[in-house]
Design a protein around this motif. Sequence first.
Motif, PDB file in Angstrom:
ATOM      1  N   VAL A  51      11.826 -14.981   2.747  1.00  0.00           N
ATOM      2  CA  VAL A  51      13.031 -15.313   2.086  1.00  0.00           C
ATOM      3  C   VAL A  51      14.096 -14.858   2.986  1.00  0.00           C
ATOM      4  O   VAL A  51      14.314 -13.680   3.461  1.00  0.00           O
ATOM      5  N   ASN A  91      16.653  -6.971   3.004  1.00  0.00           N
ATOM      6  CA  ASN A  91      15.538  -7.069   3.718  1.00  0.00           C
ATOM      7  C   ASN A  91      15.029  -8.114   4.449  1.00  0.00           C
ATOM      8  O   ASN A  91      13.922  -8.371   4.624  1.00  0.00           O
ATOM      9  N   GLY A 128      12.790 -11.209   3.668  1.00  0.00           N
ATOM     10  CA  GLY A 128      11.735 -10.651   2.639  1.00  0.00           C
ATOM     11  C   GLY A 128      10.283 -11.405   2.889  1.00  0.00           C
ATOM     12  O   GLY A 128      10.331 -12.635   3.295  1.00  0.00           O
ATOM     13  N   THR A 129       9.302 -10.358   2.903  1.00  0.00           N
ATOM     14  CA  THR A 129       7.974 -11.116   3.251  1.00  0.00           C
ATOM     15  C   THR A 129       7.336 -11.362   1.805  1.00  0.00           C
ATOM     16  O   THR A 129       7.222 -10.364   1.101  1.00  0.00           O
ATOM     17  N   ILE A 130       6.997 -12.570   1.800  1.00  0.00           N
ATOM     18  CA  ILE A 130       6.110 -13.130   0.516  1.00  0.00           C
ATOM     19  C   ILE A 130       4.567 -13.132   0.917  1.00  0.00           C
ATOM     20  O   ILE A 130       4.257 -13.969   1.681  1.00  0.00           O
ATOM     21  N   ASP A 131       3.630 -11.956   0.836  1.00  0.00           N
ATOM     22  CA  ASP A 131       2.430 -12.080   1.271  1.00  0.00           C
ATOM     23  C   ASP A 131       1.591 -13.132   0.436  1.00  0.00           C
ATOM     24  O   ASP A 131       1.884 -13.457  -0.731  1.00  0.00           O
ATOM     25  N   TYR A 174       0.199 -12.489  -2.935  1.00  0.00           N
ATOM     26  CA  TYR A 174       1.017 -11.907  -4.108  1.00  0.00           C
ATOM     27  C   TYR A 174       1.348 -12.975  -5.038  1.00  0.00           C
ATOM     28  O   TYR A 174       1.501 -14.200  -4.714  1.00  0.00           O
ATOM     29  N   GLU A 200       6.481 -12.051  -9.273  1.00  0.00           N
ATOM     30  CA  GLU A 200       7.542 -12.893  -9.436  1.00  0.00           C
ATOM     31  C   GLU A 200       8.366 -12.916  -8.166  1.00  0.00           C
ATOM     32  O   GLU A 200       8.374 -11.784  -7.543  1.00  0.00           O
ATOM     33  N   LEU A 201       8.934 -13.761  -7.572  1.00  0.00           N
ATOM     34  CA  LEU A 201       9.539 -13.790  -6.224  1.00  0.00           C
ATOM     35  C   LEU A 201      10.959 -13.182  -6.700  1.00  0.00           C
ATOM     36  O   LEU A 201      11.576 -13.652  -7.668  1.00  0.00           O
ATOM     37  N   LYS A 202      11.391 -12.206  -5.907  1.00  0.00           N
ATOM     38  CA  LYS A 202      12.822 -11.493  -6.212  1.00  0.00           C
ATOM     39  C   LYS A 202      13.451 -11.530  -4.888  1.00  0.00           C
ATOM     40  O   LYS A 202      12.854 -11.382  -3.734  1.00  0.00           O
ATOM     41  N   ILE A 224      16.591  -9.748  -2.540  1.00  0.00           N
ATOM     42  CA  ILE A 224      17.320  -8.421  -2.702  1.00  0.00           C
ATOM     43  C   ILE A 224      18.762  -8.785  -2.181  1.00  0.00           C
ATOM     44  O   ILE A 224      18.713  -8.681  -0.875  1.00  0.00           O
TER      45      ILE A 224
END
Length: 149
Positions: free
Chosen positions: A54, A70, A73-76, A79, A82-84, A86
């Motif tokens: 992200v 962050n 952002g890391t989406i494993d 996972y 919900e994608l969030k 920050i």
Amino acid sequence: MRVPVVGDQPRFAHPDDAGADLTAAERTILPPGARAVVPTGVRIALPSGTVGLVVPRSGLAAKHGITLVNSPGTIDAGYRGELKVIVLNTDAAQTYTIEAGDRIAQLIVIPIPPVEFVPVGELSESERGEAGFGSTGYTTTKEASDGAA
Ligand SMILES: O=c1ccn([C@H]2C[C@H](O)[C@@H](COP(=O)(O)OP(=O)(O)OP(=O)(O)O)O2)c(=O)[nH]1
Ligand SMILES: [Mg+2]
């Protein structure tokens, strides 16, 4: 690559874009220096061997100082929540309001190799060795002796 999605995004603005836009599911007010975790209302199932990153949108960053705390952002791949996003308002003076439906970040999906960390006594040699943190200098005029390691 096909990625199953629950929700109506992410969406590519153009066919060859690397990043697919993520939108805010709710209104969020960001005073100067404030951060917030913004829901997108979307869930995805990335294939094994990939990661979602992200990353900020450059337009929001350049015009309003909106970035991600962050980043990236890391989406494993595993996972399923919900994608969030920050978000952080880096502007010193202006409050920024995100409206529901605004595109606030983008998702880049890339392949990653399987990785196993293997303890060893010594590492192989390399040209860089242990030099880092500005060891090659900063500009054409400042030298590497500026306190770099
Ligand atoms: O910007 C982000 C970053 C992460 N996530 C989700 C997907 C990711 O797979 C999960 C965990 O993220 P990360 O590993 O960065 O957070 P952590 O603090 O290490 O949490 P965990 O202990 O759950 O791994 O949170 C998001 O929705 N948005
Ligand atoms: Mg983690």
